[in-house]
Enzyme design. Structure first.
Site, PDB file in Angstrom:
ATOM      1  N   PHE A 233       0.656  -0.682  -0.167  1.00 42.95           N
ATOM      2  CA  PHE A 233      -0.012   0.072  -0.293  1.00 42.95           C
ATOM      3  C   PHE A 233       0.652   1.305  -0.532  1.00 42.95           C
ATOM      4  O   PHE A 233       0.099   2.676   0.339  1.00 42.95           O
ATOM      5  CB  PHE A 233      -0.806   0.061   1.236  1.00 42.95           C
ATOM      6  CG  PHE A 233      -1.915  -0.979   1.422  1.00 42.95           C
ATOM      7  CD1 PHE A 233      -2.542  -1.341   0.471  1.00 42.95           C
ATOM      8  CD2 PHE A 233      -2.054  -2.632   2.915  1.00 42.95           C
ATOM      9  CE1 PHE A 233      -3.422  -2.824   0.525  1.00 42.95           C
ATOM     10  CE2 PHE A 233      -2.663  -3.210   2.929  1.00 42.95           C
ATOM     11  CZ  PHE A 233      -3.288  -3.740   2.079  1.00 42.95           C
ATOM     12  N   GLY A 460       0.258  -7.035  -4.783  1.00 35.87           N
ATOM     13  CA  GLY A 460      -0.720  -7.336  -4.830  1.00 35.87           C
ATOM     14  C   GLY A 460      -1.908  -7.502  -5.949  1.00 35.87           C
ATOM     15  O   GLY A 460      -2.510  -8.956  -5.920  1.00 35.87           O
ATOM     16  N   LYS A 625     -10.174  -9.685 -14.176  1.00 35.36           N
ATOM     17  CA  LYS A 625     -10.782 -10.167 -12.647  1.00 35.36           C
ATOM     18  C   LYS A 625     -10.069  -9.708 -11.839  1.00 35.36           C
ATOM     19  O   LYS A 625      -9.886  -9.227 -10.312  1.00 35.36           O
ATOM     20  CB  LYS A 625     -10.661 -11.957 -12.639  1.00 35.36           C
ATOM     21  CG  LYS A 625     -10.819 -12.530 -11.404  1.00 35.36           C
ATOM     22  CD  LYS A 625     -10.889 -13.767 -11.652  1.00 35.36           C
ATOM     23  CE  LYS A 625     -10.700 -14.855 -10.553  1.00 35.36           C
ATOM     24  NZ  LYS A 625     -11.115 -16.140 -10.739  1.00 35.36           N
ATOM     25  N   GLY A 696      -4.436   1.519  -9.522  1.00 30.33           N
ATOM     26  CA  GLY A 696      -3.781   1.295  -8.173  1.00 30.33           C
ATOM     27  C   GLY A 696      -4.139   2.492  -7.104  1.00 30.33           C
ATOM     28  O   GLY A 696      -4.926   1.746  -6.134  1.00 30.33           O
ATOM     29  N   GLU A 697      -4.415   3.557  -7.598  1.00 26.47           N
ATOM     30  CA  GLU A 697      -4.689   3.990  -7.039  1.00 26.47           C
ATOM     31  C   GLU A 697      -6.095   4.656  -6.734  1.00 26.47           C
ATOM     32  O   GLU A 697      -6.819   5.412  -5.913  1.00 26.47           O
ATOM     33  CB  GLU A 697      -3.327   5.325  -6.777  1.00 26.47           C
ATOM     34  CG  GLU A 697      -2.383   4.649  -6.897  1.00 26.47           C
ATOM     35  CD  GLU A 697      -1.665   4.760  -5.567  1.00 26.47           C
ATOM     36  OE1 GLU A 697      -2.303   4.477  -4.297  1.00 26.47           O
ATOM     37  OE2 GLU A 697      -0.293   3.962  -5.712  1.00 26.47           O
TER      38      GLU A 697
HETATM   39 MO1  MOS Z   1       1.117   3.702  -3.927  1.00 24.12          MO
HETATM   40  S1  MOS Z   1       0.705   4.442  -2.859  1.00 24.12           S
HETATM   41  O1  MOS Z   1       2.200   4.723  -4.177  1.00 24.12           O
HETATM   42  O2  MOS Z   1       1.985   2.019  -3.665  1.00 24.12           O
END
Ligand code: MOS
Length: 730
Positions: A233, A460, A625, A696-697
């Site tokens: 994260f 992940g 998925k 992702g973000e």
């Molecule tokens: Mo993200 S907070 O740049 O792993």
């Protein structure tokens, strides 16, 4: 070059590494079995500011199995070269065991090395440290801060003064910790003057460069291996001091050393999302057109480093606001340095902007979705650039339809289900599309399988899988015939897995590499008299199922295996890269519309998120998925940020009082009901060659304000503080 049919990309594959993970065969950092390895345990300071006046290590050293206790008194001087590569913020980074100064609570002050983990842990508990403590300053509240960045366009003050409607708000956002399941851990081994690290990191090259800088050795003398990362994260985007401690300990005892931080140490010696205070003034006309915004965010940083995150972008580009002023300030405290966490900057900023937009909608009696549509810009007002793609309107339209937004009674506190007040809320999410230079290597073997590699990380999101999909299509192979490898600095360089940039960057490099490899095979075939493809224009050849064939005449062709065997080749290989232009003519962002429905217990003030729907404009979705897993994870993280997560510091001594997963609350299964993600069918080739905008973000941004706005709609209570607690609603 004929485009390859896209079969693997866009299909909902399960993780190619899923079996390894669920059977325990995936080796996370400290799982690696390194012969002769011993264990190090860090002793950390119990004061937040002052100096060490004495360390008694005799009891620890007398323990069976203890090899060495390292403190600033016996540690060798380390080089700590400047290092621009590893995401170190501006300032002077903590130098382990180099002096008697204590800069923050939990700072490493000693390390015990022993033959077993238990011996090291026990001996560490026997190290007696005495301090001369001073009163630390760890509370952001009420401190003016140091200006870090400014921005202005138009005249925000004048526009605010003449606005028909004005809001003047102050938001308070708690500090949050990343809390990945796998704690930070490192194994260090020296072979002469060469160092190998098995490390939990989102950026193997960053760890490599930092280790080289700390010890003053050439970068190529350090190898970092990190095939699996158990969540991060953002906490793995920087190399924290325990990596230097592991390497130092290994050098001191002449054995490989394993070092894992305890869960408690994960709150003290690595980063966190900084606490924010955010003043926001907003001016608008009665039709809901925002005419001015004045932003004054302030966040905490350490006294030794100035942390930066992307706090100003949203206020500049999200809406069509002619007059904007921004002053970002940092407050330097006796704390460890923050680090990017889940939608860094954008998550915090979007809470303030999107709650304020909801307040404006309520005040003007305009539907919150409609209000946002009325403020859609036609270009990025901060740069004047056109957007590569911006389909936020469509996100709202699709989201409103699928969520059933039209059935909403706009009146707060108008819907009840037994003891539960029911409300719905909406917010915009947005995150910038970052890209960086990346390289890859691919090898096609005579048996018709391929190995593709790049020094990326997979914390992940499913990088192993998504890169395999891109490679398989570019090579014309089945997914099972392609293996993607990552997480080793011996591989071609890749940027950090952070800031939503890895898919665009490494994905484009993988595609380029595999395109080159396929072209090589095609050239070989069309130039080979014995090939059925001899003399065919290479542009007319595609590869399907490992077979090179004429596009419009599929019967004419041969397999990779036949081609390589006939030419007595063991393999073909290629290197490729993606090198984005320094200045793009486009403003590139990914967008979302987030809808939430909450119930608030009238007697207890408990908030439950009953359902949530996010609609994403994120460009092409490589791996649906895994995108879904990412989106649901982002929503869960957003529920945490909105309702639960709160790192609590005792400002009397700078200690974090809830430094464990029992007292630091995160959402659990019982908190999670119906979370749904929809992706607009997109493909943004202006952003990058594979058309993605990053996910992702983005999935985290807009979630907390959607929930806060739903809480207001349910209860009529406007909360400007995160997390939203039961106390605030009673
Ligand atoms: Mo993200 S907070 O740049 O792993």
């Amino acid at each position: 070059m004929s485009p390859q049919p896209q079969k693997a990309v866009g299909s909902p594959l399960s993780r190619v590494d899923g079996r390894l993970k669920v059977t325990g065969k995936a080796a996370y950092a400290v799982d690696h079995d390194i012969p002769g390895a011993v264990h190090a345990v860090v002793v950390d300071s119990s004061i937040a500011l002052g100096r060490i006046t004495g360390i008694d290590t005799s009891a620890a050293e007398a323990c069976p199995g203890v090899l060495k206790v390292i403190t600033h008194r016996n540690a060798p001087r380390l080089v700590y070269r400047d290092n621009p590569v590893s995401n170190n913020p501006r300032g002077r980074r903590l130098r382990v065991f180099q002096d008697d100064q204590v800069l923050f609570f939990g700072q490493p002050v000693a390390a015990v090395v022993a033959t077993t983990l238990e011996a090291a842990q026990h001996a560490a508990s026997l190290v007696e440290v005495s301090y001369e403590a001073r009163q630390p300053t760890t509370d952001l509240a009420g401190r003016p801060g140091n200006p870090l960045l400014n921005y202005a366009r138009g005249d925000a003050e004048a526009a605010l003064a003449s606005a028909e409607v004005r809001l003047d708000r102050e938001f308070h956002l708690a500090r949050n910790h990343h809390n990945p399941i796998e704690p930070h851990a490192t194994i260090a081994r020296w072979d002469g003057d060469k160092l190998t690290l098995w490390d939990k990191t989102q950026y193997v090259i960053g760890t490599q460069n930092e280790a080289a800088a700390v010890f003053g050795i050439p970068v190529e003398n350090v190898r970092v291996i990190s095939p699996f990362v158990g969540g991060a994260f953002g906490t793995g985007l920087r190399t924290w001091p325990h990596v230097a401690i592991a390497a130092l300990a290994a050098r001191e005892v002449g054995r490989p050393v394993k070092l894992a931080l305890s869960r408690r140490q994960m709150y003290f010696t690595v980063g966190y999302r900084p606490r924010y205070e955010y003043k926001l003034r907003l001016g608008a006309d009665r039709q809901g057109r925002v005419t001015a915004m004045a932003h004054e965010p302030t966040y905490e940083t350490s006294n030794h480093e100035t942390f930066w995150e992307a706090t100003l972008f949203l206020g500049q580009m999200l809406y069509n606001v002619p007059n904007v002023s921004q002053t970002l300030r940092t407050v330097s405290l006796d704390v460890n340095t923050p680090l990017w966490m889940r939608g860094p900057g954008f998550s915090s900023t979007s809470f303030c902007i999107e709650v304020a937009m909801d307040e404006l909608a309520h005040e003007l009696g305009i539907d919150p979705v409609e209000l946002r549509l009325r403020n859609e810009p036609t270009r990025d007002l901060s740069t004047g650039q056109p957007f590569s793609t911006r389909r936020l309107r469509e996100c709202f339209r699709v989201g409103a339809r699928e969520f059933g937004w039209d059935r909403r009674n706009p009146k707060p506190r108008s819907t009840r289900d037994g003891d539960w007040l029911i409300g719905t809320g909406v917010a915009t999410g947005c995150y910038d599309t970052n890209r960086a230079r990346a390289e890859a290597h691919a090898r096609l073997d005579a048996n018709g399988t391929a190995v593709v590699q790049s020094a990326a990380s997979d914390a992940g999101p499913g990088t192993y899988t998504s890169m395999t999909q891109v490679a398989a299509d570019a090579l014309g192979l089945a997914v099972r015939e392609v293996e993607f490898r990552l997480g080793d600095t011996l591989m071609p360089p890749a940027p950090p897995q952070g800031a939503s940039q890895l898919m665009a960057s490494v994905g484009s490099a993988v595609q380029d590499t595999c395109d080159k490899l396929r072209q090589q095979a095609i050239s070989l075939a069309v130039g080979d008299r014995r090939s059925p493809l001899h003399g065919v224009n290479p542009d007319d050849v595609v590869v399907i199922g490992g077979r090179l064939q004429v596009k419009d005449q599929p019967a004419r062709g041969e397999t990779y295996r036949q081609l390589l065997a006939r030419n007595n080749l063991t393999h073909l290989e290629a290197n490729g890269l993606y090198n984005p232009e320094a200045e793009s003519p486009y403003s590139m962002y990914a967008y979302s519309a987030v809808f939430a429905e909450v119930g608030v217990d009238v007697n207890l003030g408990l908030v439950r998120v009953r359902r949530m729907l996010s609609v994403y404009d994120a460009g092409r979705i490589i791996s649906p998925k895994l995108a879904d897993s990412q989106a649901v994870g982002g929503m869960v993280g957003g529920i945490g940020m909105a309702l639960l997560e709160h790192t609590v510091t005792d400002h009397r001594d700078g200690r974090i009082v809830n430094a464990n997963l029992a007292d630091y609350l995160v959402p659990v299964n019982a908190d999670i009901r119906d979370l749904r993600a929809i992706y607009l069918d997109g493909d943004d080739r202006k952003a990058d060659p594979i058309g993605v905008k990053g996910l992702g973000e983005l999935v985290k941004v807009g979630v907390a304000p959607a929930i806060a706005n739903a809480v207001f709609h349910a209860t009529g209570r406007r909360v400007h503080e995160l997390p939203i607690t039961a106390e605030a609603l009673l």
